[in-house]
Design a protein around this motif. Structure first.
Motif, PDB file in Angstrom:
ATOM      1  N   GLN A 152       0.859  -1.191   0.000  1.00  0.00           N
ATOM      2  CA  GLN A 152       0.000   0.000   0.000  1.00  0.00           C
ATOM      3  C   GLN A 152       0.893   1.237   0.000  1.00  0.00           C
ATOM      4  O   GLN A 152       1.779   1.350   0.828  1.00  0.00           O
ATOM      5  CB  GLN A 152      -0.866   0.030   1.274  1.00  0.00           C
ATOM      6  CG  GLN A 152      -1.753  -1.196   1.414  1.00  0.00           C
ATOM      7  CD  GLN A 152      -2.679  -1.126   2.623  1.00  0.00           C
ATOM      8  OE1 GLN A 152      -2.287  -0.607   3.663  1.00  0.00           O
ATOM      9  NE2 GLN A 152      -3.879  -1.658   2.482  1.00  0.00           N
ATOM     10  N   LYS A 153       0.645   2.147  -0.938  1.00  0.00           N
ATOM     11  CA  LYS A 153       1.454   3.370  -0.974  1.00  0.00           C
ATOM     12  C   LYS A 153       0.587   4.582  -0.605  1.00  0.00           C
ATOM     13  O   LYS A 153      -0.512   4.766  -1.151  1.00  0.00           O
ATOM     14  CB  LYS A 153       2.070   3.543  -2.370  1.00  0.00           C
ATOM     15  CG  LYS A 153       2.913   4.807  -2.516  1.00  0.00           C
ATOM     16  CD  LYS A 153       2.166   5.921  -3.169  1.00  0.00           C
ATOM     17  CE  LYS A 153       2.853   7.261  -3.063  1.00  0.00           C
ATOM     18  NZ  LYS A 153       2.176   8.334  -3.797  1.00  0.00           N
ATOM     19  N   PHE A 154       1.088   5.363   0.319  1.00  0.00           N
ATOM     20  CA  PHE A 154       0.380   6.581   0.723  1.00  0.00           C
ATOM     21  C   PHE A 154       1.288   7.773   0.443  1.00  0.00           C
ATOM     22  O   PHE A 154       2.407   7.842   0.963  1.00  0.00           O
ATOM     23  CB  PHE A 154       0.022   6.514   2.216  1.00  0.00           C
ATOM     24  CG  PHE A 154      -0.982   5.430   2.532  1.00  0.00           C
ATOM     25  CD1 PHE A 154      -2.343   5.677   2.437  1.00  0.00           C
ATOM     26  CD2 PHE A 154      -0.558   4.163   2.886  1.00  0.00           C
ATOM     27  CE1 PHE A 154      -3.268   4.676   2.704  1.00  0.00           C
ATOM     28  CE2 PHE A 154      -1.472   3.156   3.155  1.00  0.00           C
ATOM     29  CZ  PHE A 154      -2.835   3.412   3.066  1.00  0.00           C
ATOM     30  N   ARG A 158      10.670  13.552  -8.492  1.00  0.00           N
ATOM     31  CA  ARG A 158       9.449  13.976  -7.800  1.00  0.00           C
ATOM     32  C   ARG A 158       8.319  12.966  -8.046  1.00  0.00           C
ATOM     33  O   ARG A 158       8.180  12.434  -9.132  1.00  0.00           O
ATOM     34  CB  ARG A 158       9.027  15.371  -8.256  1.00  0.00           C
ATOM     35  CG  ARG A 158      10.008  16.487  -7.902  1.00  0.00           C
ATOM     36  CD  ARG A 158      10.384  16.553  -6.427  1.00  0.00           C
ATOM     37  NE  ARG A 158       9.273  16.725  -5.503  1.00  0.00           N
ATOM     38  CZ  ARG A 158       8.842  17.893  -5.032  1.00  0.00           C
ATOM     39  NH1 ARG A 158       9.431  19.004  -5.429  1.00  0.00           N
ATOM     40  NH2 ARG A 158       7.855  17.949  -4.164  1.00  0.00           N
ATOM     41  N   GLY A 159       7.588  12.732  -6.986  1.00  0.00           N
ATOM     42  CA  GLY A 159       6.498  11.744  -7.076  1.00  0.00           C
ATOM     43  C   GLY A 159       7.007  10.311  -7.058  1.00  0.00           C
ATOM     44  O   GLY A 159       6.257   9.365  -7.298  1.00  0.00           O
ATOM     45  N   GLY A 160       8.288  10.148  -6.739  1.00  0.00           N
ATOM     46  CA  GLY A 160       8.955   8.849  -6.896  1.00  0.00           C
ATOM     47  C   GLY A 160       8.532   7.759  -5.926  1.00  0.00           C
ATOM     48  O   GLY A 160       8.901   6.585  -6.109  1.00  0.00           O
ATOM     49  N   SER A 161       7.743   8.095  -4.912  1.00  0.00           N
ATOM     50  CA  SER A 161       7.283   7.025  -3.998  1.00  0.00           C
ATOM     51  C   SER A 161       6.371   6.039  -4.722  1.00  0.00           C
ATOM     52  O   SER A 161       6.295   4.879  -4.341  1.00  0.00           O
ATOM     53  CB  SER A 161       6.525   7.614  -2.814  1.00  0.00           C
ATOM     54  OG  SER A 161       7.377   8.443  -2.085  1.00  0.00           O
ATOM     55  N   ASP A 162       5.671   6.515  -5.761  1.00  0.00           N
ATOM     56  CA  ASP A 162       4.851   5.590  -6.563  1.00  0.00           C
ATOM     57  C   ASP A 162       5.765   4.499  -7.145  1.00  0.00           C
ATOM     58  O   ASP A 162       5.433   3.313  -7.120  1.00  0.00           O
ATOM     59  CB  ASP A 162       4.167   6.326  -7.726  1.00  0.00           C
ATOM     60  CG  ASP A 162       3.114   7.326  -7.263  1.00  0.00           C
ATOM     61  OD1 ASP A 162       2.693   7.260  -6.091  1.00  0.00           O
ATOM     62  OD2 ASP A 162       2.720   8.184  -8.081  1.00  0.00           O
ATOM     63  N   LEU A 163       6.906   4.951  -7.662  1.00  0.00           N
ATOM     64  CA  LEU A 163       7.854   4.000  -8.250  1.00  0.00           C
ATOM     65  C   LEU A 163       8.390   3.044  -7.190  1.00  0.00           C
ATOM     66  O   LEU A 163       8.495   1.832  -7.416  1.00  0.00           O
ATOM     67  CB  LEU A 163       9.003   4.767  -8.920  1.00  0.00           C
ATOM     68  CG  LEU A 163      10.154   3.932  -9.468  1.00  0.00           C
ATOM     69  CD1 LEU A 163       9.686   2.935 -10.512  1.00  0.00           C
ATOM     70  CD2 LEU A 163      11.232   4.833 -10.086  1.00  0.00           C
ATOM     71  N   ALA A 186      -0.810  13.966 -15.849  1.00  0.00           N
ATOM     72  CA  ALA A 186      -1.774  13.462 -14.854  1.00  0.00           C
ATOM     73  C   ALA A 186      -1.011  12.888 -13.664  1.00  0.00           C
ATOM     74  O   ALA A 186      -0.653  11.722 -13.654  1.00  0.00           O
ATOM     75  CB  ALA A 186      -2.671  12.397 -15.473  1.00  0.00           C
ATOM     76  N   LYS A 187      -0.750  13.701 -12.661  1.00  0.00           N
ATOM     77  CA  LYS A 187       0.220  13.310 -11.632  1.00  0.00           C
ATOM     78  C   LYS A 187      -0.315  12.283 -10.636  1.00  0.00           C
ATOM     79  O   LYS A 187       0.377  11.915  -9.688  1.00  0.00           O
ATOM     80  CB  LYS A 187       0.769  14.522 -10.893  1.00  0.00           C
ATOM     81  CG  LYS A 187      -0.219  15.178  -9.952  1.00  0.00           C
ATOM     82  CD  LYS A 187       0.519  16.153  -9.062  1.00  0.00           C
ATOM     83  CE  LYS A 187      -0.446  16.799  -8.100  1.00  0.00           C
ATOM     84  NZ  LYS A 187       0.162  17.426  -6.974  1.00  0.00           N
ATOM     85  N   VAL A 188      -1.548  11.801 -10.873  1.00  0.00           N
ATOM     86  CA  VAL A 188      -2.109  10.781  -9.993  1.00  0.00           C
ATOM     87  C   VAL A 188      -1.182   9.555  -9.930  1.00  0.00           C
ATOM     88  O   VAL A 188      -1.140   8.859  -8.909  1.00  0.00           O
ATOM     89  CB  VAL A 188      -3.560  10.435 -10.412  1.00  0.00           C
ATOM     90  CG1 VAL A 188      -3.623   9.835 -11.806  1.00  0.00           C
ATOM     91  CG2 VAL A 188      -4.259   9.558  -9.412  1.00  0.00           C
TER      92      VAL A 188
HETATM   93 MG    MG Z   1       2.128  11.633  -6.233  1.00  0.00          MG
END
Ligand code: MG
Ligand code: ADP
Ligand code: ASP
Length: 426
Positions: A19-21, A163-168, A221-223
């Motif tokens: 799970q990623k938050f 940036r946004g790299g926690s998704d990765l 779309a940065k979602v």
């Molecule tokens: Mg993000």
């Protein structure tokens, strides 16, 4: 992407769920407690839970501002050391909050679960993950909490993934652990036909193919972070994008969607355009009077590539009297670097002048169905024209049409395109 993911296979009866938050779910202490309750709920249902988290909302930007207060040209290595602290705070707070609920939790920094990367500070690429420490904790019944966005290079330096790299980080962890599912939680309950915070007529897309999602993400779309979708596609990870504030089903990003499934989703011959996205991080540079000799473009763009500046749309005017003008776009946050580079290149390249415009946005319509349907470009241009929006640059591929416009028109452009292609209808 040459990632060698070391995995440990093991028989299990329960599911292993990653799970990623993100920052939007971790903004305050109350929100962190909410995340803890979600993780515990999943564990209480009998599953093994690995939570990947980002820094608290706004923290990464705050740290970057601190760095710019002490340094005009901060070293990338030190920036990564600084930024990684944001996620360190998050994992500790979340692990404490989970323990408070009577469950066992253990936090890990990137290097402690051996997320090995190359040495490209600020946009490092994952090379391998050693999943053993995570499996060991899970076997002991602990909830594992991992710092997203960070890794370690072969020399032991802290790196960050962009940036946004926690998704990765979450997708890579899911692949390395051979997780049963990878859930990406944020403040929206799925992937929409456009950013629901920009247009309230946006409609949730229940299921989307990774290829289309990749295009949407890369167009703003940065979602989901672009590289996380790329990774999910490559390692066959199915993603479930959900809201951290409600329990309902979110949107599924599936690595392979059959032609029929895709057509069914869109009503067989139906939708040509799936979604509209917008990238406000856009700047345009125009270089005037470049001597039109063979190799001129290479001499202009090779130093940009060496400096890690991503060039997007490029337009070259027909040469006149042996000289030509070239216009190209770059992410707005690197426009100043591109300007410095052009200043230093001017004597060698011999161009007359250059100009920069940082107040632009790129609005795109995306749809796998576009490839077989003529007229999408014409309808796109007509919709923008009818709304009085001038198109400054255009770029197309088989599944997207992008128009660069002034950023004050960006939200309006999104809305008129959404209306034109009737995306609010299923
Ligand atoms: Mg993000
Ligand atoms: P997190 O901080 O959890 O990583 P992000 O802010 O990165 O979350 O991503 C969620 C945001 O993505 C939403 O708040 C929404 O404004 C934005 N967004 C942009 N395009 C879309 C889209 N097509 N569908 C859903 N959300 C979108
Ligand atoms: N904290 C990092 C950022 O703000 C990583 C992330 O949020 O995924 O970009």
């Amino acid at each position: 992407m040459p990632a060698t993911l070391q995995t440990t296979s093991h028989a299990r009866t329960q599911k292993l769920i990653v799970q990623k938050f993100g920052g939007s779910s971790m903004g305050t202490i109350e929100r962190i407690q909410n995340v803890a309750r979600r993780a515990v709920k999943t564990a209480a249902e009998g599953h093994q839970v690995v939570v990947v988290v980002s820094a608290m909302q706004g923290e990464t930007d705050r740290l970057l501002k601190l760095a710019s207060g002490v340094s005009t040209r901060p070293a990338d290595r030190e920036i990564d050391v600084l930024l990684a602290t944001g996620e360190q705070v998050s994992i500790a707070l979340l692990a404490l909050a989970i323990c408070e609920l009577g469950y066992k939790a253990r936090s890990f920094l990137g290097h402690q679960v051996e997320i090995r990367t190359d040495s490209t500070h600020g946009s490092a690429r994952i090379r391998s993950i050693k999943a053993d420490p995570v499996h060991e904790c899970l076997r002991k019944g602990e909830i594992v909490v991992i710092a997203g966005f960070q890794g370690v290079d072969q020399h032991g330096n802290i790196t960050t993934l962009g940036r946004g790299g926690s998704d990765l980080s979450a997708v890579a962890m899911a692949a390395a652990l051979k997780a049963d599912s990878c859930e990406i939680y944020s403040d929206v309950d799925g992937i929409y036909t456009t950013d629901p915070n920009v247009y309230n007529k946006a409609r949730k897309i229940p299921r989307i193919g990774s290829e289309e999602m990749l295009e949407l993400a890369s167009l703003g779309a940065k979602v989901l972070q672009t590289r996380s979708v790329e990774f999910a596609l490559k390692y066959n990870v199915t993603l479930h994008c959900r809201s951290s504030f409600s329990d309902g089903e979110g949107s599924w990003v599936v690595p392979e969607m059959s032609g029929l499934e895709d057509a069914e989703m869109k009503g067989l011959e139906g939708a040509v355009v799936t979604a509209v996205s917008c990238d406000k991080n856009t700047a345009k540079l125009t270089v005037v009077g470049i001597p039109d000799t063979p190799g001129a473009a290479a001499r202009l763009f090779a130093p940009m590539a060496d400096a890690g500046i991503n060039i997007d749309v490029i337009i070259q005017n027909p040469p006149q009297e042996g000289r030509t003008d070239v216009t190209f776009t770059v992410p707005r946050n690197v426009a100043d670097r591109a300007v410095q580079l052009l200043e230093s290149l001017q004597p060698a390249l011999g161009f007359h002048s250059f100009s920069v415009d940082k107040s632009l946005a790129k609005v795109s319509v995306v749809g796998a169905g576009m490839v077989s349907q003529p007229g999408v470009a014409q309808r796109t241009f007509a919709a923008l024209g009818d709304a009085g929006i001038s198109i400054l640059l255009i770029s197309t591929s088989e599944i997207k049409i992008s128009c660069v416009v002034e950023d004050r028109f960006a939200d309006l452009a999104v809305r008129v395109l959404h209306d034109k292609f009737e995306l609010e209808k299923t």
